[in-house]
Design an enzyme around this catalytic site. Structure first.
Site, PDB file in Angstrom:
ATOM      1  N   GLU A 188      40.519  34.703  35.392  1.00  0.00           N
ATOM      2  CA  GLU A 188      40.332  35.961  36.110  1.00  0.00           C
ATOM      3  C   GLU A 188      38.874  36.412  36.066  1.00  0.00           C
ATOM      4  O   GLU A 188      38.359  36.979  37.036  1.00  0.00           O
ATOM      5  CB  GLU A 188      41.244  37.041  35.530  1.00  0.00           C
ATOM      6  CG  GLU A 188      42.729  36.678  35.472  1.00  0.00           C
ATOM      7  CD  GLU A 188      43.289  36.191  36.802  1.00  0.00           C
ATOM      8  OE1 GLU A 188      42.782  36.592  37.862  1.00  0.00           O
ATOM      9  OE2 GLU A 188      44.248  35.382  36.773  1.00  0.00           O
TER      10      GLU A 188
ATOM     11  N   HIS B 182      36.850  34.696  38.668  1.00  0.00           N
ATOM     12  CA  HIS B 182      37.028  35.288  39.991  1.00  0.00           C
ATOM     13  C   HIS B 182      35.974  36.357  40.296  1.00  0.00           C
ATOM     14  O   HIS B 182      35.769  36.705  41.463  1.00  0.00           O
ATOM     15  CB  HIS B 182      38.416  35.917  40.109  1.00  0.00           C
ATOM     16  CG  HIS B 182      39.457  34.993  40.647  1.00  0.00           C
ATOM     17  ND1 HIS B 182      39.317  34.324  41.846  1.00  0.00           N
ATOM     18  CD2 HIS B 182      40.679  34.638  40.155  1.00  0.00           C
ATOM     19  CE1 HIS B 182      40.399  33.597  42.066  1.00  0.00           C
ATOM     20  NE2 HIS B 182      41.236  33.759  41.055  1.00  0.00           N
TER      21      HIS B 182
ATOM     22  N   GLU C 184      40.297  29.751  44.801  1.00  0.00           N
ATOM     23  CA  GLU C 184      40.955  29.265  43.590  1.00  0.00           C
ATOM     24  C   GLU C 184      40.418  27.933  43.073  1.00  0.00           C
ATOM     25  O   GLU C 184      40.391  27.707  41.868  1.00  0.00           O
ATOM     26  CB  GLU C 184      42.463  29.167  43.820  1.00  0.00           C
ATOM     27  CG  GLU C 184      43.128  30.507  44.083  1.00  0.00           C
ATOM     28  CD  GLU C 184      43.007  31.484  42.903  1.00  0.00           C
ATOM     29  OE1 GLU C 184      42.583  31.074  41.802  1.00  0.00           O
ATOM     30  OE2 GLU C 184      43.337  32.668  43.105  1.00  0.00           O
TER      31      GLU C 184
ATOM     32  N   ASP D 116      51.677  34.281  51.022  1.00  0.00           N
ATOM     33  CA  ASP D 116      52.078  34.017  49.641  1.00  0.00           C
ATOM     34  C   ASP D 116      52.558  32.574  49.476  1.00  0.00           C
ATOM     35  O   ASP D 116      52.498  32.013  48.374  1.00  0.00           O
ATOM     36  CB  ASP D 116      53.179  34.997  49.239  1.00  0.00           C
ATOM     37  CG  ASP D 116      53.426  35.011  47.742  1.00  0.00           C
ATOM     38  OD1 ASP D 116      52.459  35.208  46.993  1.00  0.00           O
ATOM     39  OD2 ASP D 116      54.585  34.834  47.334  1.00  0.00           O
TER      40      ASP D 116
END
Length: 607
Positions: A297, A300, A319, A376
């Site tokens: 995280e 990111h 990602e 998603d």
């Protein structure tokens, strides 16, 4: 820094946003909301300041299940005047386009609205669902759920700054992906500011009985009081992570980096909301063995938050870089052997996903085609691990120093901008591939980006520490007692235990599992990764002693990564569908809509 003139200006249409094709963009949001736990709604207004445009005659926003009460034009003097608006027919995934005609001199639009109690981004928790005795609210806006709690231009390629006023019950603390308070305000009124532009999917709000503990002058932990001591111990290396990331790829651009430990119903491991990463309590293992998720995280903050995929078809640009970066952080902190374990586990997850999706499926391409589907569906290991493997392949071809220079300059050059696949490939060729004849052919770039499966030139990933686990598995298979292995396994991390459990044959009997349980106490482990690797064996063998712990886990934990394989293992049993549905029926209120959306489909054929 602006896009270099040598790069094509590529603005692909976002198939998941009505506002993506809007002739005018909003660049700043002033949000004013009241949080009502009794009605489970947010109510107030969103004032969008508009970028100047001489040609635009209307502005378009994304909404889903919002009640729009009225819309006002705001002119240069600040005067507000109610105006007409229209809502398109609803789509079950995309929601409705909110269209507002523009009057001359309009500089902003104020939308008065309230959310539905069932808003997909919002999870309202009862006190019994938290670690304390107070209710809790948190949002999950990724991928296109921000539109369910505020009217917005909900495309990752559209950025804006924001400020917010949020009113909550006086005994609760409110936090956002912005500058945050560190103490309770007795009035229940909070003010927030985010001065760096972000896309809507990084909008976040949490309200609960929360306290703060600093870890350094720029890092700290928010958590419920009962959770905070464990969390501060678990994340003691947070400042070291930030410093390691900066050493690799440049300065941290978001001022503070804090973590919010959410209740266990949070559907993901973490969410990289700027300044305030949301994390699941399932990584509180007690031995800091699962903190690679925090490194992910944190990464990111460069890959995704700083340079963002233009559309969800380009998700791998977020990602793939982040997974590669995460493992470089972990190597920097804990050594190459530690990072190697993460690479091996990640590659195994990638192979499993490819087999599950289908080796020839276009959904195993890096560049996806998700139009007409919920984005998603693209949040799979393909974007994460295949994207990382592409960078590992490039590293093997050109060496780490050159790749690090490329990545560092990439983040610096495109800071606070969107990036799509075509533009990235142009940049990659201009900065690296075209400077060395034959390099693109050796990389097999097209096979990675627009081809299925894992290209054959992907470098092998190995782990010395896992070789020792393989040796233990071989000894176990040859008849060595599990108790005899305890001395050799005493220093194993959770990664070694997960690899061990994944390496056990799927034909173990209940008696054999009982022998393993006597030696290693898997069923009573507090480590969610270990439990999720152990329970499929107990389900297949009908090992009754583990059944209460399995059901407790499924009722308590809402992380989709854990829930899906366990429910799948249950329904694979001859009588498992009835058992799975009985557990799910009771547990479903504890899950976020992100998880129930997947599990409702999985369990659709319930008895």
């Amino acid at each position: 820094m602006s896009t270099p003139a040598s790069l094509p200006i590529s603005l692909p249409t976002d198939p998941h946003s009505y506002a993506g094709s809007s002739p005018i963009r909003a660049h700043h949001l002033a949000l004013d909301l009241t949080v009502d736990f009794e009605s489970r709604t947010l109510a107030g207004s969103a004032t969008w300041h508009l970028a100047p445009s001489v040609a635009a005659t209307e502005v378009v926003f994304d909404t889903r299940d919002l009640t729009i009460e009225k819309v006002e034009h705001i002119d240069e003097t600040g005067q507000a005047l109610e105006t007409a608006f229209s809502l398109d027919a609803p789509d079950p995934t995309l929601g409705q386009a909110l269209r507002v005609p523009l009057a001359p001199g309009t500089t902003a639009l104020r939308v008065h609205y309230h959310t539905a109690p069932t808003a997909a981004a919002l999870q309202w928790l009862l006190p019994a669902q938290t670690a304390g005795s107070q209710p809790f609210l948190f949002t999950q806006s990724q991928a296109i759920l921000a539109r369910t709690w505020l009217p917005c231009q909900d495309s990752p390629g559209i950025r804006f700054t924001y400020e917010a006023r949020v009113r909550v019950p006086a005994h609760l603390l409110a936090l956002m992906s912005a500058e945050n308070p560190q103490q309770l305000n007795a009035t229940g009124a909070y003010h927030f500011r985010m001065s760096q532009p972000i896309p809507a999917y990084l909008m976040a709000l949490a309200v609960g009985d929360l306290v703060f503990a600093p870890l350094s002058n720029r890092t700290g932990i928010y958590a419920e009081p009962a959770t905070l001591p464990v969390a501060t111990h678990e994340f003691a290396d947070l400042e070291h992570m930030v410093a390691a990331a900066e050493e690799l790829y440049g300065p941290y651009r978001w001022e503070r980096y804090d973590l919010l430990v959410l209740p266990p119903s949070f559907p993901f491991g973490g969410m990289e909301n700027p300044r305030l990463t949301f994390v699941t309590p399932t990584i509180l293992a007690g031995d800091r063995s699962l903190t690679s998720l925090v490194a992910h995280e944190l990464a990111h903050s460069w890959s995704g938050n700083l340079v963002t995929n233009t559309t969800w078809n380009d998700f791998w640009l977020n990602e793939g870089f982040t997974v590669y970066f995460e493992r470089r952080i972990m190597e920097h902190l804990y050594g190459r052997e530690y990072a190697d374990m993460l690479q091996v586990l990640g590659r195994a997850a990638l192979h499993h996903t490819i087999a599950e999706i289908g080796v020839a499926s276009p959904d195993t391409h890096l560049h996806l085609a998700l139009a007409g589907r919920d984005p998603d569906e693209g949040l799979t290991e393909i974007a994460y691990e295949k994207g990382c493997s592409l960078l590992l392949t490039l590293e093997a071809l050109i060496g780490r120093p050159r790749l690090d220079t490329f990545i560092k300059e990439y983040f610096a050059r495109f800071s606070f901008q969107a990036m799509d696949t075509a533009t990235f490939l142009h940049y990659l060729r201009a900065e690296l591939l075209d400077k060395e004849p034959g390099l693109e052919d050796r990389l097999q770039l097209a096979a990675w980006v627009d081809g299925p499966g894992l290209p054959p030139n992907a470098p092998a990933v190995t782990s010395h520490r896992f070789e020792l686990v393989d040796d233990a598995l071989a000894r176990l298979k040859s008849g060595t007692s599990p108790i005899t292995l305890r001395a050799d396994t005493a220093e194993w991390s959770s990664h070694e235990w997960v690899y061990f459990l994944q390496g056990l044959p799927p034909t173990l009997t209940a008696g054999q599992l009982e022998t393993l349980e006597t030696a290693f106490h898997f069923t009573t482990s507090g480590n969610a990764e270990i439990l999720t690797a152990w329970f499929p064996h107990t389900i297949r063998a009908e090992y009754a002693a583990a059944a209460p712990a399995l059901e407790k886990f499924l009722r308590h934990v809402g992380r989709r990564k854990f829930l899906v394989p366990l429910y799948r293992a249950l329904i694979a049993r001859p009588d498992g569908a009835a058992r799975a549905w009985a557990i799910y029926k009771e547990a479903r209120p504890n899950y976020h809509s992100v998880a129930t959306g997947t599990l409702d489909a999985l369990l659709a054929a319930r008895p």
